[in-house]
Design a protein around this motif. Sequence first.
Motif, short mmCIF file in Angstrom:
data_model
loop_
_atom_site.label_atom_id
_atom_site.label_comp_id
_atom_site.label_asym_id
_atom_site.label_seq_id
_atom_site.Cartn_x
_atom_site.Cartn_y
_atom_site.Cartn_z
N PRO A 52 -66.46 -41.02 4.85
CA PRO A 52 -65.22 -40.55 5.48
C PRO A 52 -65.31 -39.11 5.93
O PRO A 52 -65.99 -38.30 5.32
CB PRO A 52 -64.17 -40.73 4.39
N GLU A 53 -64.60 -38.81 7.01
CA GLU A 53 -64.50 -37.44 7.50
C GLU A 53 -63.23 -36.81 6.95
O GLU A 53 -62.17 -37.40 7.06
CB GLU A 53 -64.39 -37.43 9.02
N VAL A 54 -63.38 -35.62 6.40
CA VAL A 54 -62.21 -34.92 5.92
C VAL A 54 -62.03 -33.66 6.74
O VAL A 54 -62.96 -32.88 6.91
CB VAL A 54 -62.36 -34.52 4.43
N ARG A 55 -60.86 -33.50 7.28
CA ARG A 55 -60.55 -32.28 8.03
C ARG A 55 -59.58 -31.47 7.21
O ARG A 55 -58.38 -31.66 7.26
CB ARG A 55 -59.97 -32.66 9.39
N MET A 66 -65.76 -47.01 17.90
CA MET A 66 -64.32 -46.74 17.87
C MET A 66 -63.63 -47.62 16.83
O MET A 66 -63.95 -48.79 16.69
CB MET A 66 -63.73 -47.04 19.26
N SER A 67 -62.67 -47.09 16.11
CA SER A 67 -62.06 -47.89 15.06
C SER A 67 -60.59 -48.21 15.33
O SER A 67 -60.00 -49.05 14.65
CB SER A 67 -62.23 -47.20 13.70
N GLU A 77 -56.54 -34.19 6.48
CA GLU A 77 -56.62 -35.49 7.14
C GLU A 77 -57.91 -36.17 6.76
O GLU A 77 -58.97 -35.57 6.84
CB GLU A 77 -56.64 -35.31 8.66
N VAL A 78 -57.80 -37.41 6.35
CA VAL A 78 -59.00 -38.18 6.04
C VAL A 78 -59.12 -39.32 7.02
O VAL A 78 -58.17 -40.06 7.23
CB VAL A 78 -58.93 -38.76 4.61
N ARG A 79 -60.26 -39.40 7.64
CA ARG A 79 -60.51 -40.51 8.54
C ARG A 79 -61.55 -41.42 7.88
O ARG A 79 -62.73 -41.21 7.96
CB ARG A 79 -61.02 -39.97 9.87
N ASN A 80 -61.03 -42.41 7.15
CA ASN A 80 -61.90 -43.27 6.37
C ASN A 80 -61.98 -44.66 7.01
O ASN A 80 -61.18 -45.54 6.71
CB ASN A 80 -61.36 -43.35 4.94
N THR A 81 -62.95 -44.82 7.88
CA THR A 81 -63.06 -46.11 8.59
C THR A 81 -63.41 -47.25 7.64
O THR A 81 -63.08 -48.40 7.91
CB THR A 81 -64.11 -46.07 9.71
N PHE A 82 -64.05 -46.90 6.53
CA PHE A 82 -64.41 -47.94 5.57
C PHE A 82 -63.16 -48.65 5.05
O PHE A 82 -63.18 -49.87 4.83
CB PHE A 82 -65.21 -47.33 4.41
N LEU A 83 -62.09 -47.93 4.86
CA LEU A 83 -60.85 -48.56 4.39
C LEU A 83 -60.34 -49.59 5.39
O LEU A 83 -59.86 -50.66 5.01
CB LEU A 83 -59.76 -47.50 4.14
N ILE A 84 -60.45 -49.26 6.66
CA ILE A 84 -60.00 -50.20 7.70
C ILE A 84 -60.91 -51.42 7.69
O ILE A 84 -60.45 -52.55 7.82
CB ILE A 84 -60.00 -49.52 9.08
N ALA A 113 -51.61 -44.67 4.50
CA ALA A 113 -53.01 -44.89 4.13
C ALA A 113 -53.97 -44.57 5.26
O ALA A 113 -54.86 -43.74 5.12
CB ALA A 113 -53.22 -46.32 3.64
N PHE A 114 -53.82 -45.22 6.40
CA PHE A 114 -54.66 -44.87 7.56
C PHE A 114 -53.84 -43.99 8.44
O PHE A 114 -53.17 -44.50 9.33
CB PHE A 114 -55.01 -46.08 8.43
#
Lengths: 185, 185
Positions: B90-93, B1-2, A91-98, B30-31
């Motif tokens: 980005p955070e990767v889990r 928060m995003s 899982e990638v949480r990439n806030t920059f993309l948003i 994507a998100f």
Amino acid sequence: MSIKHAVLGLLSWQPLSGYDLKKRISSSTAFYWSGNNNQIYKTLIQLQEEGLVTFEEHFQEKGPAKKVYSVTPQGQEELRKWALSTPQVPEVRNTFLIQLAWANELSGEELNSLIDQYDEEVSMHLLMHEEQTRRGSDAPHRTAREAYMWQMISENTTTFLKNELNWARKLRHELKDRPELNSGE
Amino acid sequence: MSIKHAVLGLLSWQPLSGYDLKKRISSSTAFYWSGNNNQIYKTLIQLQEEGLVTFEEHFQEKGPAKKVYSVTPQGQEELRKWALSTPQVPEVRNTFLIQLAWANELSGEELNSLIDQYDEEVSMHLLMHEEQTRRGSDAPHRTAREAYMWQMISENTTTFLKNELNWARKLRHELKDRPELNSGE
DNA sequence: GTAGTCATGTAAGACGTTACATGATTCT
DNA sequence: AGAATCATGTAACGTCTTACATGACTAC
């Protein structure tokens, strides 16, 4: 849950106290997770109740007593079972993309600056990760395979960050070369 | 928060009901975020209380009434402000990495099979993502720049997944070519 | 008539983070 | 005297997910 197994794994490498676990976990750039007290101590108690770990109290001349946890045979079995379970896509949480997705209102300069900032943040992170890998303090190497695995785990993070940089630079350059993309109007 | 800003962004593109938001969010590769009801409806109420969105009740001949939300000028301002905030790495889990880290007890075959499974999962995900990108149903294109941005956002996910595949295949091949890595003993 | 989709929402609980509490020892 | 580190833990809160509740209409 994977915190449970991360903890179990660390303990299977060597017995540690909650405090030492915290230090290892929070200093690692590869699996990044805050490694907060609350979860660590709770997880340890839970694992112990499930019979997957035991602890010995180590009294020291200086400082408070440590509870040093180690993995039981059941714990080893559980770890092996989990290691064989079917892998999941990360899982990638990439806030920059948003951020980019809704950057239509930004000027060309604001957008460029944003991308540069991203580049800087990622570069910094990459440097820190490479520095930590070079020290290699937190990698077990009981076997040749294990050492190689840890190297590849670290490389995964490295290539991920480099991929982000390439992507950001491509974006940056195309915005520069294609003036029709310069405005959100 | 995003989540707040993701919702705000979607609504800035076009007014939507909570139900439609959910569909868009959860279908996007994507998100990726489950886009569950609880958070969406709560976020909408919260945004409305903050004056960042308003809603109109749309009664329909068939089916229940919709609350169609749209962004207020304050909401637009907030979105712009947020879009300018400094980007985060980005955070990767990646639970697979943790799995590999403690895979010392596995046989060579078990390990290979694990990597193949990972390859398959990621490949599948990539196919789904490419399919969705090709349809391009959920990308706004109010300006040339916005269209390009959405293309690059999608490409970010694509290159990420391809990077994972390359990495997994390298791992797979090196394990094959270097017999000294074949065992965890 | 059973299942599915449209549309709103609530409840319960797992997962995660930040910050606080305690008490001893060591460093400046 | 004040700050830092060692070592354990708790409190409060925020995020996120799964599942349930309701009611109408639609398709097989």
